[in-house]
Design a protein around this motif. Structure first.
Motif, PDB file in Angstrom:
ATOM      1  N   PHE A 180     -37.513  10.930   2.585  1.00 45.17           N
ATOM      2  CA  PHE A 180     -36.525  10.278   3.441  1.00 45.17           C
ATOM      3  C   PHE A 180     -35.673   9.277   2.666  1.00 45.17           C
ATOM      4  CE2 PHE A 180     -39.897  11.458   6.487  1.00 45.17           C
ATOM      5  CZ  PHE A 180     -39.152  12.154   7.430  1.00 45.17           C
ATOM      6  N   GLY A 181     -36.002   9.078   1.383  1.00 47.40           N
ATOM      7  CA  GLY A 181     -35.249   8.119   0.581  1.00 47.40           C
ATOM      8  C   GLY A 181     -35.760   6.695   0.717  1.00 47.40           C
ATOM      9  N   LEU A 182     -36.924   6.516   1.333  1.00 44.62           N
ATOM     10  CA  LEU A 182     -37.487   5.181   1.526  1.00 44.62           C
ATOM     11  C   LEU A 182     -38.415   4.773   0.389  1.00 44.62           C
ATOM     12  CD1 LEU A 182     -38.301   5.534   5.339  1.00 44.62           C
ATOM     13  CD2 LEU A 182     -36.299   4.453   4.299  1.00 44.62           C
ATOM     14  N   ASP A 183     -38.907   5.759  -0.348  1.00 42.18           N
ATOM     15  CA  ASP A 183     -39.804   5.514  -1.473  1.00 42.18           C
ATOM     16  C   ASP A 183     -39.082   5.922  -2.756  1.00 42.18           C
ATOM     17  OD1 ASP A 183     -41.775   5.327  -3.363  1.00 42.18           O
ATOM     18  OD2 ASP A 183     -43.178   6.696  -2.381  1.00 42.18           O
ATOM     19  N   THR A 184     -38.741   4.956  -3.568  1.00 40.19           N
ATOM     20  CA  THR A 184     -37.950   5.229  -4.775  1.00 40.19           C
ATOM     21  C   THR A 184     -38.715   6.044  -5.811  1.00 40.19           C
ATOM     22  OG1 THR A 184     -38.629   3.096  -5.693  1.00 40.19           O
ATOM     23  CG2 THR A 184     -36.531   3.168  -4.500  1.00 40.19           C
ATOM     24  N   THR A 185     -40.045   6.125  -5.661  1.00 39.41           N
ATOM     25  CA  THR A 185     -40.856   6.885  -6.625  1.00 39.41           C
ATOM     26  C   THR A 185     -41.022   8.342  -6.219  1.00 39.41           C
ATOM     27  OG1 THR A 185     -42.964   6.340  -5.512  1.00 39.41           O
ATOM     28  CG2 THR A 185     -42.143   4.789  -7.183  1.00 39.41           C
ATOM     29  N   GLN A 186     -40.576   8.677  -4.997  1.00 40.05           N
ATOM     30  CA  GLN A 186     -40.765  10.040  -4.499  1.00 40.05           C
ATOM     31  C   GLN A 186     -39.704  10.976  -5.067  1.00 40.05           C
ATOM     32  OE1 GLN A 186     -40.929  10.209  -0.237  1.00 40.05           O
ATOM     33  NE2 GLN A 186     -41.672  12.311  -0.160  1.00 40.05           N
ATOM     34  N   ASN A 187     -40.122  12.176  -5.415  1.00 38.79           N
ATOM     35  CA  ASN A 187     -39.208  13.176  -5.967  1.00 38.79           C
ATOM     36  C   ASN A 187     -38.635  14.051  -4.857  1.00 38.79           C
ATOM     37  OD1 ASN A 187     -39.671  12.385  -8.678  1.00 38.79           O
ATOM     38  ND2 ASN A 187     -41.572  13.582  -8.716  1.00 38.79           N
ATOM     39  N   GLY A 188     -37.599  14.772  -5.191  1.00 40.39           N
ATOM     40  CA  GLY A 188     -37.008  15.704  -4.240  1.00 40.39           C
ATOM     41  C   GLY A 188     -35.721  15.183  -3.637  1.00 40.39           C
ATOM     42  N   LEU A 189     -34.988  16.099  -3.005  1.00 39.89           N
ATOM     43  CA  LEU A 189     -33.714  15.761  -2.377  1.00 39.89           C
ATOM     44  C   LEU A 189     -33.924  14.793  -1.215  1.00 39.89           C
ATOM     45  CD1 LEU A 189     -30.639  16.467  -2.293  1.00 39.89           C
ATOM     46  CD2 LEU A 189     -31.243  18.238  -0.629  1.00 39.89           C
ATOM     47  N   VAL A 190     -33.142  13.731  -1.172  1.00 43.65           N
ATOM     48  CA  VAL A 190     -33.250  12.739  -0.107  1.00 43.65           C
ATOM     49  C   VAL A 190     -32.539  13.258   1.143  1.00 43.65           C
ATOM     50  CG1 VAL A 190     -32.611  10.414   0.632  1.00 43.65           C
ATOM     51  CG2 VAL A 190     -33.412  10.812  -1.701  1.00 43.65           C
ATOM     52  N   ILE A 191     -33.291  13.354   2.256  1.00 46.43           N
ATOM     53  CA  ILE A 191     -32.712  13.818   3.517  1.00 46.43           C
ATOM     54  C   ILE A 191     -33.245  12.944   4.649  1.00 46.43           C
ATOM     55  CG2 ILE A 191     -32.411  15.741   5.118  1.00 46.43           C
ATOM     56  CD1 ILE A 191     -33.007  17.655   2.843  1.00 46.43           C
ATOM     57  N   GLY A 192     -32.409  12.032   5.147  1.00 44.39           N
ATOM     58  CA  GLY A 192     -32.778  11.263   6.329  1.00 44.39           C
ATOM     59  C   GLY A 192     -32.746  12.156   7.552  1.00 44.39           C
ATOM     60  N   LYS A 193     -33.413  11.718   8.627  1.00 40.62           N
ATOM     61  CA  LYS A 193     -33.546  12.576   9.815  1.00 40.62           C
ATOM     62  C   LYS A 193     -33.348  11.794  11.101  1.00 40.62           C
ATOM     63  CE  LYS A 193     -34.431  16.788   8.698  1.00 40.62           C
ATOM     64  NZ  LYS A 193     -33.661  17.888   9.264  1.00 40.62           N
ATOM     65  N   MET A 194     -32.810  12.487  12.109  1.00 37.16           N
ATOM     66  CA  MET A 194     -32.805  11.974  13.470  1.00 37.16           C
ATOM     67  C   MET A 194     -34.096  12.424  14.154  1.00 37.16           C
ATOM     68  SD  MET A 194     -30.142  10.104  14.358  1.00 37.16           S
ATOM     69  CE  MET A 194     -30.104  10.238  16.134  1.00 37.16           C
ATOM     70  N   PHE A 195     -34.772  11.480  14.787  1.00 38.08           N
ATOM     71  CA  PHE A 195     -35.964  11.767  15.585  1.00 38.08           C
ATOM     72  C   PHE A 195     -35.696  11.360  17.021  1.00 38.08           C
ATOM     73  CE2 PHE A 195     -37.619  11.610  11.323  1.00 38.08           C
ATOM     74  CZ  PHE A 195     -38.661  12.531  11.312  1.00 38.08           C
ATOM     75  N   GLY A 196     -36.383  11.993  17.943  1.00 39.47           N
ATOM     76  CA  GLY A 196     -36.191  11.674  19.349  1.00 39.47           C
ATOM     77  C   GLY A 196     -37.503  11.542  20.081  1.00 39.47           C
ATOM     78  N   VAL A 197     -37.486  10.709  21.129  1.00 33.74           N
ATOM     79  CA  VAL A 197     -38.646  10.571  22.014  1.00 33.74           C
ATOM     80  C   VAL A 197     -38.183  10.777  23.447  1.00 33.74           C
ATOM     81  CG1 VAL A 197     -39.906   9.015  20.475  1.00 33.74           C
ATOM     82  CG2 VAL A 197     -38.351   8.053  22.171  1.00 33.74           C
ATOM     83  N   LEU A 198     -39.017  11.441  24.241  1.00 29.63           N
ATOM     84  CA  LEU A 198     -38.736  11.649  25.662  1.00 29.63           C
ATOM     85  C   LEU A 198     -39.943  11.175  26.454  1.00 29.63           C
ATOM     86  CD1 LEU A 198     -36.950  12.858  27.938  1.00 29.63           C
ATOM     87  CD2 LEU A 198     -38.174  15.013  27.594  1.00 29.63           C
ATOM     88  N   VAL A 199     -39.752  10.114  27.211  1.00 30.28           N
ATOM     89  CA  VAL A 199     -40.800   9.644  28.115  1.00 30.28           C
ATOM     90  C   VAL A 199     -40.749  10.519  29.359  1.00 30.28           C
ATOM     91  CG1 VAL A 199     -41.649   7.700  29.489  1.00 30.28           C
ATOM     92  CG2 VAL A 199     -40.624   7.303  27.227  1.00 30.28           C
ATOM     93  N   CYS A 200     -41.902  11.046  29.750  1.00 31.42           N
ATOM     94  CA  CYS A 200     -41.921  11.948  30.904  1.00 31.42           C
ATOM     95  C   CYS A 200     -43.225  11.786  31.701  1.00 31.42           C
ATOM     96  CB  CYS A 200     -41.719  13.398  30.473  1.00 31.42           C
ATOM     97  SG  CYS A 200     -42.579  13.869  28.981  1.00 31.42           S
TER      98      CYS A 200
END
Length: 556
Positions: free
Chosen positions: A55-75
Motif C-alpha cells: 500500500f506504500g505505507l512500509d518503505t521497506t516493502q517491495n513491489g508496485l505501490v497500489i493504494g486501495k478504496m475499502f468500504g464498510v456496510l452496516v446492516c
C-alpha cells in the motif's frame, strides 16, 4: 455458509441511535456505526497476515505501490442483529477473494469459468496469428514482393527518364540536320526519329505490363498468408466482443426487491472499465442477496496517494460517479429511503449578496460560500440570476469571472458588454492581481513557495480534478504563510492561473502543500464551510483607467 461475511460489532453500540435514512453515497458524513466498522477494518489491515499487498505505507516493502478504496456496510440481519460487511475495490493482492471481505459480484477468474475457457480460446487465436506473422515463408514472400515493387518503380522510372532524354536528343538531331537535307531525306529522317520514339513507348508499355503481372503474382502469394491472418483477427474480434457482452450480462446486481440488472442493461452495453468492481456495489449486492438490511455505509482510502489524485490515508470518500452512480442510483438503491441529495439542494437560499462597490458600468460583490456563480444543471439560483434580477436592463454577460461554489469572496460584475470585454482582457492578460486567504488543516514545512501542477478534470469522478502532466492545463500558484495557530496554518494564495479547484488541489495534493484546506469536502475533510476566501483584487477601471483596489476580509 450463508452470511459468512456478516460480522457482529465487537464493541458496545447499545447507546448509538440508528440513522433514520441510508447514506447518500455521493456526499456524506460517516455515521458513528460506519466509523466503528471502518476502524475495525483498518485495525485488520494493520495486523493481518492473510495477504501481501504494498500500500506504500512500509518503505521497506517491495513491489508496485497500489493504494486501495475499502468500504464498510452496516446492516441488520433477519434476527434484527446489527453487524457489518467489508469490501475492497478491484482486486487486492491480485486476488478477488480474501477472508472477511465480501466476494466480487461475478468472479471471472474462477477455475473452469466460461471466461477462462473463452480466454483460452482467444489465446489460441493469438498464438495462431503470432505463428503466421512469424512464419519464415511469409516473411520471404513479403520481402520478395516489397523488393520487386521497389525494383519495378526504379526500372519504370528509369525508362520514363530515358524517353525524355531520347526525345531531347532526337529534337537536337532534327534541328541540326534539317537545314542540310532535301525534302525526301528530311522525311526519311523524321520517319526514323518517329519510329525510335514509338519503340521507346512500346518498351515502357511492355515493362509496365510485365511488372504488373509479376507484382500481382507475388501479391497473391502474400495474400495466402495475410488473408488467413486477417480472417483469424476478425474471428478473434467477434469472439472477444461476444465475451465482453456475456461478461456484462453476468455482472448482475440485486436491489432490495431481489430484482437483478446487469452492467450491460445499466450502461447500454458500454460500461466504463472497472464498473461493478468498486466496494459499494459489492457490499450492497451481497447484503440484498443474503437478506441483510442496509443501515449506513462509508468508504475510505488506505495507503499512499496516487500521483495524479488527492487521496489521504484513512480519509473517507464518496463513491465515484461515472462507475457507481448509474449502478447505485439507477438500480441498487431503488426505493431505499436515503439522506437528501445535497446536489439538488439550493444552498444559496436565504443568503444575500453583498455589494461592496458599484458605479454606472460595473460592481464588485462579496459572494457567500456555497453559492453558485452561474446557474447549474438543477439549480438556477446563482450570482448571475440574482444580478440579472436586480439589474434587468444590464447588457452583456454580467459575469466576468467565477468562483467555485464553496469559495466565498470578491467577484467583479459588468453591467454592459464593453465593460465585460475590457475586464476579461485583464484576466486573460493576467494584469489583475488577486489574493485569496485560506486556513489549512495542518502545519507546513516552509513559509512561502510556488506550486506548478497542471490540472484536468477526473473524467470518472467529476467535478474532482487530477494532476496530469500529459493532458492537464497549466496551473501555477504562489503562496505565503501569514499565521500558525491551533495546529492550523493560515496562508495567502496568489493564483497565477485560474483553473477549476486550483487552490484546493494545490493545497491538498502530495506534490503541492500536502495539507488540505479546512472544510474541503472533496480533497480534505468536511467542516462548517470551505475556509477559502477571495479577499483582495486590484484592476484597472474599464472607463476611468484608475487602478482600483477592493478588499473584503474573510471572517475566519
Amino acid at each position: 455458509m450463508q452470511n459468512q461475511f456478516f460480522q457482529p460489532f465487537q464493541t458496545d453500540i447499545s447507546g448509538i441511535s440508528l440513522p433514520e435514512k441510508f447514506t447518500f453515497p455521493f456526499y456524506y458524513q460517516p455515521h458513528q456505526l460506519s466509523e466503528i466498522a471502518a476502524s475495525a477494518l483498518q485495525n485488520h489491515l494493520e495486523t493481518q497476515t492473510d495477504f501481501d499487498h504494498n500500500f506504500g505505507l512500509d518503505t521497506t516493502q517491495n513491489g508496485l505501490v497500489i493504494g486501495k478504496m475499502f468500504g464498510v456496510l452496516v446492516c441488520q440481519n433477519e434476527k434484527g442483529e446489527l453487524g457489518y460487511l467489508w469490501a475492497f475495490s478491484g482486486k487486492l493482492a491480485n486476488e478477488n477473494h480474501h477472508n472477511y471481505f465480501v466476494p466480487t459480484v461475478f468472479d471471472m477468474l474462477t477455475e473452469n469459468s466460461f471466461f477462462r475457457k473463452e480466454e483460452e480460446l482467444l489465446n489460441a487465436y493469438n498464438r495462431k496469428i503470432e505463428n503466421l506473422e512469424k512464419d519464415s515463408n511469409y516473411h520471404i514472400t513479403l520481402e520478395n514482393f516489397n523488393q520487386s515493387k521497389i525494383q519495378a518503380e526504379f526500372e519504370l522510372q528509369l525508362q520514363k527518364t530515358r524517353i525524355k532524354e531520347q526525345k531531347i536528343l532526337r529534337d537536337e538531331k532534327r534541328n541540326q540536320l534539317a537545314p542540310t537535307l532535301n525534302e525526301e531525306d528530311l522525311q526519311h529522317l523524321n520517319f526514323e526519329l518517329s519510329e525510335d520514339s514509338k519503340q521507346e513507348s512500346i518498351l515502357l508499355k511492355k515493362m509496365t505490363k510485365y511488372w504488373k503481372l509479376t507484382l500481382l503474382t507475388l501479391e497473391e502469394k502474400v495474400a495466402v498468408f495475410t488473408d488467413e491472418i486477417n480472417q483469424l483477427k476478425e474471428e478473434r474480434k467477434a469472439k472477444s466482443a461476444a465475451l465482453q457482452q456475456k461478461l456484462f450480462a453476468e455482472y448482475s446486481f440485486f436491489n432490495q426487491y431481489k430484482e437483478k440488472k446487469s452492467l450491460g442493461e445499466i450502461f447500454n452495453n458500454n460500461p466504463p472499465a472497472g464498473a461493478g468492481e468498486c466496494a459499494a456495489p459489492k457490499l450492497l449486492h451481497y447484503a440484498f442477496q443474503h437478506n441483510l438490511k442496509p443501515i449506513c455505509m462509508a468508504e475510505f482510502w488506505w495507503g499512499q496517494s496516487p500521483n495524479s489524485e488527492v487521496r489521504q490515508h484513512k480519509q473517507f470518500y464518496p463513491s465515484c460517479k461515472s462507475k457507481c452512480e448509474p449502478i447505485l442510483m439507477g438500480h441498487m438503491l431503488h426505493d431505499l429511503e436515503m439522506e437528501e441529495n445535497p446536489f439538488i439542494m439550493n444552498h444559496a437560499e436565504g443568503k444575500d449578496i453583498e455589494i461592496v462597490y458599484e458605479d454606472e458600468v460595473m460592481l464588485a460583490i462579496n459572494k457567500p460560500t456555497e453559492f453558485l456563480s452561474v446557474p447549474g444543471k438543477t439549480i438556477s439560483d446563482s450570482v448571475y440570476a440574482r444580478i440579472k434580477e436586480k439589474y434587468p436592463d444590464a447588457t452583456g454577460p454580467l459575469i466576468v469571472h467565477r468562483l467555485d461554489m464553496s469559495t466565498s469572496g470578491i467577484m467583479l460584475i459588468a453591467k454592459n458588454e464593453a465593460t465585460a470585454v475590457q475586464l476579461q482582457s485583464q484576466f486573460i492578460n493576467r494584469t489583475i492581481k488577486k489574493r485569496y486567504v485560506a486556513l489549512l488543516d495542518g502545519l507546513l514545512e516552509k513559509s512561502h513557495g510556488y506550486i506548478d501542477l497542471p490540472l484536468r478534470v477526473d473524467l470518472d469522478d467529476r467535478p474532482r480534478q487530477l494532476v496530469c502532466y500529459e493532458h492537464g492545463k497549466p496551473a501555477q500558484t504562489k503562496w505565503k504563510t501569514i499565521e500558525v495557530k491551533n495546529g492550523k496554518t493560515k496562508v495567502y494564495f496568489y493564483p497565477i492561473t485560474g483553473r477549476t479547484h486550483q487552490l484546493r488541489v494545490h493545497a491538498s495534493h502530495n506534490l503541492g502543500l500536502h495539507t488540505p484546506i479546512v472544510g474541503d469536502d472533496l480533497y480534505g475533510t468536511k467542516a462548517d464551510r470551505l475556509h477559502l476566501h477571495a479577499e483582495y483584487i486590484q484592476f484597472e477601471h474599464p472607463i476611468t483607467k484608475e487602478v482600483m483596489e477592493i478588499m473584503v476580509e474573510a471572517g475566519f
